[in-house]
Design a protein around this motif. Sequence first.
Motif, PDB file in Angstrom:
ATOM      1  N   GLN A  69       0.823  -1.205   0.000  1.00  0.00           N
ATOM      2  CA  GLN A  69       0.000   0.000   0.000  1.00  0.00           C
ATOM      3  C   GLN A  69       0.859   1.258   0.000  1.00  0.00           C
ATOM      4  N   GLY A  70       1.965   1.230   0.750  1.00  0.00           N
ATOM      5  CA  GLY A  70       2.845   2.384   0.782  1.00  0.00           C
ATOM      6  C   GLY A  70       3.473   2.661  -0.573  1.00  0.00           C
ATOM      7  N   GLN A  71       3.955   1.602  -1.225  1.00  0.00           N
ATOM      8  CA  GLN A  71       4.586   1.798  -2.528  1.00  0.00           C
ATOM      9  C   GLN A  71       3.572   2.241  -3.574  1.00  0.00           C
ATOM     10  N   THR A  72       2.358   1.691  -3.514  1.00  0.00           N
ATOM     11  CA  THR A  72       1.310   2.104  -4.454  1.00  0.00           C
ATOM     12  C   THR A  72       0.968   3.586  -4.277  1.00  0.00           C
ATOM     13  N   ALA A  73       0.894   4.031  -3.020  1.00  0.00           N
ATOM     14  CA  ALA A  73       0.592   5.441  -2.752  1.00  0.00           C
ATOM     15  C   ALA A  73       1.716   6.345  -3.251  1.00  0.00           C
ATOM     16  N   PHE A  74       2.961   5.931  -3.017  1.00  0.00           N
ATOM     17  CA  PHE A  74       4.095   6.745  -3.462  1.00  0.00           C
ATOM     18  C   PHE A  74       4.178   6.793  -4.987  1.00  0.00           C
ATOM     19  N   GLU A  75       3.812   5.694  -5.652  1.00  0.00           N
ATOM     20  CA  GLU A  75       3.844   5.681  -7.114  1.00  0.00           C
ATOM     21  C   GLU A  75       2.839   6.664  -7.703  1.00  0.00           C
TER      22      GLU A  75
END
Length: 300
Positions: free
Chosen positions: A260-266
């Motif tokens: 979820q963190g990486q998806t949000a940062f992307e």
Amino acid sequence: MNLNLVVMELFGGISFFAILFLMGIGLAIVFGLMGVINMAHGELMAMGAYTTYLVSIFFHNHIPQLESFYLFFAIGLAFLVTFAAGYALERGFIRWFYNRPLDTLLATWGLSLILQQLYRSVFGAQEVSVPMTHWLAGAWEPAAGVQLPLNRLFIIVLTLCVAVGVYCLLYRTRWGLRVRAVMQNRPMASAVGIDTNRVDALTFSLGAGLAGISGSVFTMIGSTNPGTGQLYIVDSFIVVVFGGIQSLIGTALSAFTIAQGQTAFEYMMSGSMAKVTMLILVIVALYFRPQGLFSSKVRS
């Protein structure tokens, strides 16, 4: 931010979590039990993907009337093939490197290179893909403007089923009791009559089989090439370490947090910068809590 976009971003993170969890749970079991840093785990994932590819070709050429259901056979066969490969690797290769973590790291890295070259020799360097079954094509639209791809919904449901199966196997069976006993105190488990060598072999095979399932799942969202396994191996190790080496629940929570963190940062920056940012945050967290955020408390 548009609510529909938030829902779709959240769903994208959940589907990414499913892949990370299927890879990470196999690593967590092997790493937590035997302390083996298996750099060839990604190639076992690729083995499951190529098995799925071969099954799709077989159904297309020989059983076209059942081609819509080849995926169920492919997932089962991918598990069996990688389970058998994992058993052979553990008995003939891995077991000679126990209690030698650096040697294990180098040996399995060399094994991963060998398997990659084997895939190139057999399947070629080009990417291969499997046909999408008609019942997984398209998207479910629960609300206007919100489209959730059916193939990713299937991946999420399959991941939940696998997670429940692994939980029941480890916490509701005698074999699972033996695995947990060896994981917590190997000398004592051996002293009470548990065959630790057999537990090691079957547990490593289970981890390999789970990698095979993740490879089969991967074919539904991307094409396969000899280096496919390397796309997720680093992220999978981060998931295991971040969650706590001996905590399967921690592995699930860690995979969800990172996905979820990486998806949000992307959404806010480029893909490479998102991965770097997430890695920095994980390093900072591990600096203050080196045992992992969700590690279980055990007696020393």
